[in-house]
Design a protein around this motif. Structure first.
Motif, short mmCIF file in Angstrom:
data_model
loop_
_atom_site.label_atom_id
_atom_site.label_comp_id
_atom_site.label_asym_id
_atom_site.label_seq_id
_atom_site.Cartn_x
_atom_site.Cartn_y
_atom_site.Cartn_z
N UNK A 107 61.51 92.17 -34.25
CA UNK A 107 62.62 92.34 -33.31
C UNK A 107 63.57 93.44 -33.80
N UNK A 108 63.90 93.41 -35.08
CA UNK A 108 64.84 94.39 -35.62
C UNK A 108 64.25 95.80 -35.58
N UNK A 109 62.96 95.93 -35.87
CA UNK A 109 62.31 97.24 -35.78
C UNK A 109 62.33 97.77 -34.36
N UNK A 110 62.31 96.84 -33.40
CA UNK A 110 62.35 97.23 -31.98
C UNK A 110 63.77 97.46 -31.48
N UNK A 111 64.76 97.27 -32.36
CA UNK A 111 66.15 97.48 -31.97
C UNK A 111 66.78 96.29 -31.27
N UNK A 112 66.17 95.11 -31.42
CA UNK A 112 66.68 93.88 -30.79
C UNK A 112 67.27 92.99 -31.88
N UNK A 113 68.56 92.73 -31.82
CA UNK A 113 69.24 91.92 -32.82
C UNK A 113 69.18 90.46 -32.41
N UNK A 114 67.98 89.88 -32.49
CA UNK A 114 67.82 88.47 -32.12
C UNK A 114 68.33 87.61 -33.27
N UNK A 115 69.30 86.75 -32.98
CA UNK A 115 69.98 85.99 -34.03
C UNK A 115 69.34 84.62 -34.22
N UNK A 116 68.45 84.52 -35.20
CA UNK A 116 67.79 83.25 -35.48
C UNK A 116 68.73 82.23 -36.11
N UNK A 117 69.90 82.66 -36.58
CA UNK A 117 70.83 81.70 -37.19
C UNK A 117 71.38 80.74 -36.14
N UNK A 118 71.26 81.07 -34.87
CA UNK A 118 71.73 80.18 -33.81
C UNK A 118 70.65 79.17 -33.39
N UNK A 119 69.47 79.27 -33.99
CA UNK A 119 68.35 78.40 -33.63
C UNK A 119 68.05 77.42 -34.77
N UNK A 120 67.58 76.24 -34.40
CA UNK A 120 67.08 75.30 -35.39
C UNK A 120 65.60 75.63 -35.62
N UNK A 121 65.21 75.72 -36.89
CA UNK A 121 63.87 76.14 -37.27
C UNK A 121 63.12 74.94 -37.85
N UNK A 122 62.09 74.51 -37.15
CA UNK A 122 61.36 73.30 -37.52
C UNK A 122 59.95 73.69 -37.94
N UNK A 123 59.59 73.34 -39.16
CA UNK A 123 58.29 73.73 -39.70
C UNK A 123 57.42 72.49 -39.86
N UNK A 124 56.41 72.38 -39.00
CA UNK A 124 55.52 71.21 -39.04
C UNK A 124 54.76 71.13 -40.35
N UNK A 125 54.52 72.29 -41.00
CA UNK A 125 53.82 72.27 -42.28
C UNK A 125 54.70 71.65 -43.37
N UNK A 126 55.98 71.99 -43.38
CA UNK A 126 56.89 71.42 -44.38
C UNK A 126 56.98 69.91 -44.21
N UNK A 127 57.12 69.48 -42.95
CA UNK A 127 57.17 68.04 -42.69
C UNK A 127 55.90 67.39 -43.20
N UNK A 195 64.86 69.96 -38.27
CA UNK A 195 65.15 71.28 -38.84
C UNK A 195 65.67 71.14 -40.26
N UNK A 196 66.55 70.16 -40.50
CA UNK A 196 67.08 69.93 -41.85
C UNK A 196 65.96 69.53 -42.80
N UNK A 197 65.05 68.68 -42.33
CA UNK A 197 63.94 68.24 -43.16
C UNK A 197 62.97 69.38 -43.46
N UNK A 198 62.90 70.37 -42.56
CA UNK A 198 61.98 71.50 -42.72
C UNK A 198 62.48 72.53 -43.72
N UNK A 199 63.75 72.44 -44.11
CA UNK A 199 64.30 73.43 -45.03
C UNK A 199 63.65 73.31 -46.39
N UNK A 200 63.32 74.46 -47.00
CA UNK A 200 62.74 74.48 -48.34
C UNK A 200 63.60 75.21 -49.35
N UNK A 201 64.64 75.87 -48.89
CA UNK A 201 65.46 76.66 -49.80
C UNK A 201 66.85 76.84 -49.23
#
Length: 285
Positions: A107-127, A195-201
């Motif tokens: 997205x950034x290379x394409x000039x699009x400032x998509x803000x992932x900080x506003x999204x909850x990120x859920x990783x099924x692998x981490x769970x 999303x909180x459970x998916x955090x690794x760092x």
């Protein structure tokens, strides 16, 4: 069990030319957009990476130069994808470590400032790894009761996306309250909790060049905010300023900011650093 959503969830997977966030590019992106009312939208796109696809990647995924030669570039797709993803949370398999960071870079290379900080990120692998410590095929067998090779073609983004979606729903069902005897084996059907459970760092940027540290007083005790939670500050996680607050480095050595922008860091790292710099500039008048 349906997912308990408060806003749309993008379940997605990427196939890429490699694993380098700076140099490699997306060659296939597939996603399922799940709405709070249960509606689902699917899209599967080949992407022209504007670079050769390594032979080992073609062998692994089956995606050839011919598959992507007539496809749109990510830049050409970026506005469409940004609109589809606006206001959504994201879920994938190993997505917090690789897919989301690479998608952010594209997205950034394409000039699009998509803000992932506003999204909850859920990783099924981490769970899954925290609960069972296996891989996607084993997760599918465990949560869905079938062998993945019976239902899907391996190493294709659209196939892995479908499998990941089913695994995530299976995880929520398997660890639902009342289904497990041990409290630590219970996960609520709630995107904040997942999303909180998916955090690794405690990374600020996806590459981990900047991380969060708790603020401490002169006696080494954590400084708490009005809600009783530790106050946190961004610190560098590499080089001569490792463990030093970013805001302090920006004040003492402003040239370090210019050096980082010119150096070969991921665009997301530069984006995070710039946001901190702009915030501190406003605070300091």
């Amino acid at each position: 069990m349906n997912l308990n959503l408060t806003k749309p969830l993008i379940v997605f997977d990427l196939e890429t030319t490699g694993l380098d966030l700076v140099k490699d590019r997306i060659i296939q992106i597939s996603y399922i957009k799940v709405y709070p009312d249960g509606r689902e939208e699917r899209e599967n796109l080949f992407v022209n990476p504007e670079m050769p696809i390594p032979a080992d990647v073609t062998k692994l995924t089956g995606i050839t130069e011919e598959d992507v030669s007539g496809a749109k570039t990510f830049k050409q797709l970026s506005a469409h994808l940004a609109e589809k993803f606006k206001g959504c949370d994201f879920a994938g398999f190993n997505s917090n470590r690789f897919d989301v960071p690479l998608l952010c870079e594209e997205f950034l290379r394409a000039g699009v400032d998509f803000d992932f900080t506003k999204s909850r990120l859920i990783d099924a692998q981490v769970i899954y790894h925290k609960m069972e410590k296996r891989n996607l095929a084993a997760a599918y067998k465990f949560y869905c009761g079938r062998k993945m090779e019976e239902d899907f073609e391996a190493h294709r983004a659209d196939q892995d996306t479908e499998a990941t979606y089913r695994v995530l729903m299976g995880e929520v069902d398997h660890y639902a309250p009342g289904r497990q005897e041990e409290p630590e084996q219970v996960l609520p059907n709630d995107m904040n909790a997942l999303a909180e459970f998916s955090k690794q760092n405690d990374n600020v940027d996806f590459a981990g060049r900047i991380v969060w540290h708790d603020l401490k007083d002169a006696k080494g005790n954590p400084i708490l905010d009005a809600d009783g939670k530790p106050e946190r500050i961004e610190t560098f996680n590499f080089g001569k300023y490792k463990d030093v607050a970013v805001r302090d480095v920006l004040r003492r050595d402003p040239g370090y900011y210019s050096w980082m922008l010119a150096a070969d860091f991921p665009l997301n790292t530069k984006q995070a650093l710039t946001r901190i710099r702009l915030r501190e500039s406003k605070l300091n008048g």
